[in-house]
Design an enzyme around this catalytic site. Sequence first.
Site, PDB file in Angstrom:
ATOM      1  N   THR A   1       7.478  -1.048   6.507  1.00 29.57           N
ATOM      2  CA  THR A   1       6.996  -1.466   5.187  1.00 29.57           C
ATOM      3  C   THR A   1       6.142  -0.379   4.559  1.00 29.57           C
ATOM      4  O   THR A   1       6.305  -0.032   3.387  1.00 29.57           O
ATOM      5  CB  THR A   1       6.160  -2.753   5.315  1.00 29.57           C
ATOM      6  N   THR A   2       5.233   0.192   5.347  1.00 34.35           N
ATOM      7  CA  THR A   2       4.328   1.212   4.848  1.00 34.35           C
ATOM      8  C   THR A   2       5.078   2.485   4.456  1.00 34.35           C
ATOM      9  O   THR A   2       4.605   3.253   3.623  1.00 34.35           O
ATOM     10  CB  THR A   2       3.247   1.519   5.900  1.00 34.35           C
TER      11      THR A   2
ATOM     12  N   TYR B   1      14.418 -12.769   1.951  1.00 25.37           N
ATOM     13  CA  TYR B   1      15.031 -13.388   0.765  1.00 25.37           C
ATOM     14  C   TYR B   1      15.998 -14.504   1.142  1.00 25.37           C
ATOM     15  O   TYR B   1      15.743 -15.665   0.853  1.00 25.37           O
ATOM     16  CB  TYR B   1      15.719 -12.362  -0.152  1.00 25.37           C
TER      17      TYR B   1
ATOM     18  N   TYR C   1       9.715  -8.221  14.223  1.00 21.97           N
ATOM     19  CA  TYR C   1       8.661  -8.032  13.221  1.00 21.97           C
ATOM     20  C   TYR C   1       8.572  -9.306  12.402  1.00 21.97           C
ATOM     21  O   TYR C   1       9.493  -9.662  11.679  1.00 21.97           O
ATOM     22  CB  TYR C   1       8.986  -6.824  12.348  1.00 21.97           C
TER      23      TYR C   1
ATOM     24  N   ARG D   1       5.900 -11.361   3.502  1.00 24.73           N
ATOM     25  CA  ARG D   1       6.883 -10.457   2.896  1.00 24.73           C
ATOM     26  C   ARG D   1       8.283 -11.074   2.881  1.00 24.73           C
ATOM     27  O   ARG D   1       9.050 -10.858   1.947  1.00 24.73           O
ATOM     28  CB  ARG D   1       6.954  -9.144   3.688  1.00 24.73           C
TER      29      ARG D   1
ATOM     30  N   LYS E   1       5.868  -7.310  16.617  1.00 27.65           N
ATOM     31  CA  LYS E   1       4.763  -6.991  15.725  1.00 27.65           C
ATOM     32  C   LYS E   1       4.430  -8.278  15.004  1.00 27.65           C
ATOM     33  O   LYS E   1       5.208  -8.765  14.186  1.00 27.65           O
ATOM     34  CB  LYS E   1       5.163  -5.896  14.729  1.00 27.65           C
TER      35      LYS E   1
ATOM     36  N   ILE F   1       0.453  -1.986  15.582  1.00 31.55           N
ATOM     37  CA  ILE F   1       1.259  -1.156  14.683  1.00 31.55           C
ATOM     38  C   ILE F   1       0.486  -1.140  13.382  1.00 31.55           C
ATOM     39  O   ILE F   1       0.441  -2.127  12.657  1.00 31.55           O
ATOM     40  CB  ILE F   1       2.683  -1.693  14.548  1.00 31.55           C
TER      41      ILE F   1
END
Length: 297
Positions: A46-47, A109, A135, A140, A163, A205
């Site tokens: 994501t980052t 989504y 994850y 998100r 994570k 993380i």
Amino acid sequence: MAIFEGAGVALVTPMNDDGSVNYTELQKLTEWQVQEGVDAIIACGTTGEASTLKDEEHIKVIETVVKQVAGRIPVIGGTGSNDTAHGIHLAKEAEKAGADALLVVTPYYNKATKSSLVAHYEAICSQTSLPVILYSIAGRTGLNLTPEMVARLKEIPNVQGIKEASGDISQIVAIATLVDDNFALYSGNDDQVLPLLSVGGSGVISTIANLLPKETSTMVHDYLKGNWQAAQKTQLAQLPLINAIFAEVNPVPVKAGVSLLGKCSMNYRLPLGVPEASTLANLKKAMKDYGLLAEEV
């Protein structure tokens, strides 16, 4: 056995003024992270703005990090997708690029039913020999990996960790009761690292490690070695800076912070853009207070 213990940095992806990936800055940033003692690098999470990278860029970013690291620490490629076939493609390409493991976010989504979620991970894992870290970040994706689902997914042979970014300490504790030493529990929230370690976690993380790689790694290893007071001091000292880098959606403020350190340009891909003036001012203050910036900046 954990893929890594300590702090893995969810690395930002440097970009040029035209939005293209700046691979030269990426190499330098990767090397700085290694020299500062980070325990693993997560590329294209994501980052790293993975959601706006083209597939060829996505894989080249992972490959660039792998080549720069040159086996010194694990490189974990973010390869999650809301399209299982696309996730399989990215997993295969990341393995070819030399990644040591994969970070696979839950489908976003379109979400998934319980049975189709298991089928999604089984399909991806069947096409790669690499260890896979689940994850879970419902904020998100709209899909939370409950303890029940983690218990089911950990039975897939190469699923070796999670994570956990729900922010729900009760859920984290429940997951910790269901796993063993062969399954690594990583914090996905920089302000909750020590609580997660206290129930058997292996590390974090981390987003803040983009700015504080040495300190974040040292904090985790201090805790794991029993130097709890030092670890607690670091965790609490980081909190104002953590709040500053999450004042807007990640990775907007943290990439600005890396830019203020002079290690990448403050460039993003739409729909992300530069932080609001107030956010940037607060970030500068937090970085100055922590000693990362001179007062005149």
